[in-house]
Design an enzyme around this catalytic site. Sequence first.
Site, mmCIF file in Angstrom:
data_model
loop_
_atom_site.group_PDB
_atom_site.id
_atom_site.type_symbol
_atom_site.label_atom_id
_atom_site.label_comp_id
_atom_site.label_asym_id
_atom_site.label_seq_id
_atom_site.Cartn_x
_atom_site.Cartn_y
_atom_site.Cartn_z
ATOM 1 N N GLU A 54 19.633 -0.904 -51.210
ATOM 2 C CA GLU A 54 20.578 -1.113 -51.995
ATOM 3 C C GLU A 54 21.688 -0.273 -51.887
ATOM 4 O OE1 GLU A 54 17.131 -2.606 -55.195
ATOM 5 O OE2 GLU A 54 18.546 -1.053 -55.896
ATOM 6 N N ASP A 65 22.588 1.899 -66.470
ATOM 7 C CA ASP A 65 22.300 3.200 -65.689
ATOM 8 C C ASP A 65 22.173 4.514 -66.633
ATOM 9 O OD1 ASP A 65 21.891 2.337 -63.090
ATOM 10 O OD2 ASP A 65 23.671 1.444 -63.287
ATOM 11 N N TYR A 180 12.418 -7.646 -58.670
ATOM 12 C CA TYR A 180 13.015 -6.287 -58.865
ATOM 13 C C TYR A 180 12.032 -5.980 -60.051
ATOM 14 C CZ TYR A 180 15.111 -1.815 -59.181
ATOM 15 O OH TYR A 180 15.434 -0.389 -59.325
#
Lengths: 279, 419
Positions: A54, A65, A180
């Site tokens: 990735e 994040d 994911y």
Amino acid sequence: MNTPPRTRIVETFERLAAEGRKALVTFITAGDPDLETSQRILDGLPQAGADIIELGMPFTDPMADGPAIQLASQRALKAGQTMEKTLQMVRRFRTQDDETPIVLMGYYNPVYVYGNESFLKDAKDAGVDGLIIVDLPPEEDAELCIPAMEAGLNFIRLATPTTDDARLPKVLANASGFLYYVSITGVTGTRAPDVAAVSAAVARIKGQTELPVCIGFGVKTPEQARALAAAGDGVVVGSALVNAIAQTLDDGGDAAFTVHELTRRLAEGVRAAGQRAAE
Amino acid sequence: MAGRRSRQQRELAFMSEHKPNTFTGMPDANGRFGLHGGRFVAETLMPLILELEAAYREAKEDPSFREEMDFFLKHYVGRPSPLYYAERLTEHLGGAKIYFKRDELNHTGAHKINNVLGQILLAKRMGKTRIIAETGAGQHGVATATACARFGLECVVYMGEVDVERQQPNVFRMKLLGAKVIPVSSGSRTLKDALNEALRDWVANVENTFYCIGTVAGPHPYPEMVRDFQSIIGREAKQQILEAEGRLPDALVAAIGGGSNAMGLFHPFLDDAEVAMYGVEAAGKGLSTGLHAASILGGRPGVLHGNRTYLLMDEEGQITEAHSISAGLDYPGIGPEHAWLHDVGRVHYVAATDEEALEAFQVCSKLEGIIPALEPSHALAHVMKMAPEMEKDRIIVMNMCGRGDKDIFTVAKHLGVEL
């Protein structure tokens, strides 16, 4: 119904399944800490044991994040990273590796501003296999997910602990490549996932899809990688690798060497999980 | 004649498409205002905003929710706020009659409490026990801390480090009210980063936490919900101006950061074609300098904080910093409904510089005995430009959305005065 594109991601999972192995998915931010070092890190990842890569497209406002990847984005942008440079990194990588899948991961705005149509074409031409766009949930599939599939790219979907059974079909509807699974409620690289809870959630998801499921958001050590890989089809490690890059900036170490070493250890953990599962 | 007919036909077609609510019928079921709005959030938050939307729809239909709101708006906030004829300012400018909608007289000193009250009552209804908020100037943070104190809820306010430094009085206020203020050191350390950090908190605390957004931005349903809560401003103003003048005003003027006070004033008037509307963005040191916060006049469509709207960004789509003397306008985006109202031409978006706002701040203080916040000083700066050009029988309503107590240190500094 769109047929999911057959990319290097699909081929890789088929190969790993045949070998009875789990996937190690590694995340780095493109251009972190600078373009040249980042290219060296990227180029050496398959050799070090990464099955899928990735590559983060840096953004000023990475809402999902934690501090590690926020700082990585800031370092890359400060060093002058652009979308064109990120695509160029993939083109260079492809001159020496035509097997390892590359997934571009990031936030929608830099893609939208680049232009969705040109982005999909340029990414596909560069050798990208899939996209993870954190702030495009299924409700916004018309924006980029459907066009990406039509352009031959997998649009990798995130499922989270808040995605309940009622919602899961919506998340899976246009997902391709792999799913994911976000192992925690939280941002990347913060709390440690609870293996038992993750295993139960992944088992529940696998009951509804044939897609491989990779687990990420908080995987730091080879031991964690082994435990979580056993629960799914692979693990994603990001913040730990990005932190290793940051560490070399402080202690003067070689970033590429350090990241590749850590990748090797993580790969050993993941391979141990595969063997155990095969037994 | 043929051309005229076809134009009429086009207008009719437009009207029939948008009837019955024309400009007030937005957003659509997906939270879109034309190109803008939407739900651009991470999957973890998606179930939460769907739950919020359902809870809001239910509350909106529940008379007891409306009654509770009305009670607290009246007895706690102090509504209705007066519509005041600014006679000396009108004489000074020599043109249109100027009215102030005095939302600076609300409890906590700004319009922010209207929205906060609605969201906190909704949070209680949803059984949430922990409230998080972002704040720039600190007005929304103070309003949130206030309502949380009143209803006994835990309150955490995210505020950029830069804003913490320049808005010390409000930081202290929030602490007195029992809130925890968390300085945000990521990114540019201002309002947009406070929003990022609040979103990160929400993702990590989904079970018990309600995110109380301070403006008409963010993922659907926030822009609609915050607008609805703030529309009390326009509903009151409409009734008050009809009582005072027997007719609707010729123009409405309001300052725009995210745009909640402007949306609140404008929305009930959107279908009154005779009422012109002006949203005043912060031009900072001047639009040509690049140091401004004018997202519509100086930005492009992009996606940030859950919605598509006009944003300040570079050619790579990286968000740039906004600049304004007013911390409350210092945001690189604008609510998606404003973006749409700009696209369809219903509202005029203009700008006022730091200097013009400072001038208006002083004029208003001296002529009307009202010290305005720096945010409405931008609106006032535009009123000072347009009023002299208008006939004396014209009427302007400006939203005096906050009082200037919090800004006296900033203003003193700019005027070279040491306190």
